[in-house]
Design an enzyme around this catalytic site. Structure first.
Site, short mmCIF file in Angstrom:
data_model
loop_
_atom_site.label_atom_id
_atom_site.label_comp_id
_atom_site.label_asym_id
_atom_site.label_seq_id
_atom_site.Cartn_x
_atom_site.Cartn_y
_atom_site.Cartn_z
N GLY A 13 52.03 49.25 15.30
CA GLY A 13 52.43 50.32 16.20
C GLY A 13 52.73 51.61 15.46
N ASP A 14 53.00 52.67 16.22
CA ASP A 14 53.35 53.98 15.65
C ASP A 14 52.21 54.56 14.81
OD1 ASP A 14 56.05 53.68 16.70
OD2 ASP A 14 56.37 52.28 15.04
N HIS A 42 55.11 57.19 22.67
CA HIS A 42 54.01 58.02 22.17
C HIS A 42 54.50 59.46 22.06
CE1 HIS A 42 50.52 55.20 23.58
NE2 HIS A 42 51.21 54.73 22.56
N THR A 43 54.32 60.04 20.89
CA THR A 43 54.72 61.44 20.66
C THR A 43 53.48 62.31 20.62
OG1 THR A 43 56.63 60.68 19.38
CG2 THR A 43 55.98 62.99 19.14
N THR A 415 45.16 65.47 10.51
CA THR A 415 45.62 66.18 9.30
C THR A 415 46.91 66.96 9.52
OG1 THR A 415 44.23 68.09 9.89
CG2 THR A 415 43.26 66.43 8.42
#
Length: 427
Positions: A13-14, A42-43, A415
């Site tokens: 995750g993440d 989720h960010t 990026t």
């Protein structure tokens, strides 16, 4: 012909799935969340703001996309309403949100039980988010849980709540010595939730399959990741649902034959939250540096994430299970300015070399990672690059090694934090 893409996490995750879904949602008509609950986070950075989503699909940030919370999600109505209101305050419309009438509910007693069960496990605790997700899925499996459609029918809600109410109160009071819940308060609370959410609730299975017939472009958004899958992850340090492609089909209500492309999201290094095996974990200054540079703190809990080198044993395993066609590689910038970057290509255990993740937790804990080492690159070089050919030579070597080892082509490279910080790699 409809185009359906599934976005799956390949690690613990993440990985940055929210950003990838946000990027790919530009081309989609429908974005679907199919499993998990408010334990996921989720960010997405957009419009100069940071949005932290837990239940609502990342496609909500686009005005013209239908966003579906599928039947496989367990929904805490209080948390969902807070999320809706938070988006509305930021000027984000939620009128295109749809909630499955078949989705199961997270009840207040689920959250209490989750916390108390974690305390009871002591040193054997699983590191849950204490959001009630596990107990809600347990009741779903036991066929005693309430569903979203029940909130729209008071008589049905009363009938189903009575079946479980006394039993849950006995567990809360006699086992955990907690204050008993009041039936009337629960009923009033959930009838109110039902009225607030009524405009969003519908038969999403019909909606989604109609969209397929109409040739719409659909994005299936995974929460958590392969290594947290109930069957394929590091059991018991897993979630209570199936964040793999097979789970998405069940949780959205679509046939597997409709999925044309599976995209695996791979973070350029590895993180996990909570307990469980983590062969490439870095318990040194490099690990601390990656955590701070990558802002590796849980979206849902705020807990610091454990950090380590990229583990291609894990990614290879995820490619195999999910049939991953392409890789979206995230957070390449976080590894900038390190003199050397390592990648795990296999495990050494009891005189043998393992190239896929073992089932045994004991074996996984004993595995020694086998590393390939690469020269690093500078942040300045990464930030200047807008196309693949502009990336530093050493970063390209790193990316092409990942492709060779996993058998899946990298087509997106993250990026930076912004939705614009993505390089498309033409293959």
């Amino acid at each position: 012909m409809s185009q359906i893409r599934a976005i799956v996490g390949t690690q613990w995750g993440d990985e940055g799935k929210g950003k990838i879904v946000d990027f790919l949602a530009k081309e989609a008509d429908v974005v679907v969340r199919a499993q998990g609950g408010s334990n996921a986070g989720h960010t997405v950075e957009a419009f100069g703001k940071i949005f932290k989503l837990h239940l609502i699909p990342s496609g909500i940030l686009y005005k013209d996309k239908i966003n579906i919370i599928g039947n496989g999600v367990v929904i805490d109505p209080e948390s969902l309403i807070e999320e809706i209101e938070s988006l509305q305050k930021e000027g984000i419309s939620t009128e295109n949100l749809r909630i499955s009438d078949r989705a199961h509910l997270v009840m207040p007693y689920h959250k209490i039980l989750d916390e108390e069960q974690e305390k009871q496990r002591g040193e054997e605790s699983l590191g849950t988010t204490k959001r009630g997700i596990g107990p809600a899925y347990t009741d779903k499996t036991e066929r005693t849980n309430l569903r979203v459609c029940d909130m729209l029918d008071e008589d049905e809600f009363v009938h189903k709540l009575r079946i479980v109410y006394e039993r849950k109160n006995r567990i809360l009071t006699e086992v955990y010595h907690k204050t008993p819940m009041k039936f009337g308060e629960l009923l009033e609370q959930f009838m109110k939730y039902g009225e607030i959410l009524r405009p969003y609730i519908t038969d999403t299975i019909k909606l989604l399959n109609d969209a397929i017939k109409e040739g719409k472009k659909i994005l299936l958004e995974g929460a958590q990741a392969t290594m947290l899958d109930l069957d394929y992850g590091t059991y018991p340090y897993v979630t209570s649902s199936h964040p793999t492609v097979g789970g998405f089909c069940i949780g959205a209500g679509i046939a597997p034959k409709h999925i044309q492309e599976v995209i695996g999201v791979v973070k350029s290094y590895t993180t996990r939250v909570g307990k469980g095996p983590f062969p490439t974990e870095l318990l040194d200054r490099v690990g601390d540096s990656i955590r701070e540079r990558g802002k590796e703190y849980g979206t849902t809990t705020g807990r610091p994430r454990r950090c380590g080198w990229l583990d291609l044993v894990v990614v290879r395993y995820a490619v195999l299970i999910n049939g991953i066609d392409k890789i979206a590689l995230t957070k390449l910038d976080t590894l900038s300015n390190l003199p050397k970057v390592k990648v795990c290509v296999g495990y050494r255990h009891a005189g043998k070399i393992l190239d896929l993740f073992p089932a045994s937790l004991k074996v996984a804990m004993e595995c020694e990672p086998i590393y390939e080492e690469f020269d690093g690159w500078s942040e300045e070089e990464i930030k200047k690059a807008k196309e693949y050919d502009q990336l530093p030579k050493n970063a390209k070597k790193y990316i092409e090694f990942i492709e060779k080892e996993t058998g899946a082509k990298v087509f997106l490279i993250g990026t930076g934090a912004s939705r614009e910080d993505i390089i498309i790699k033409e293959n």
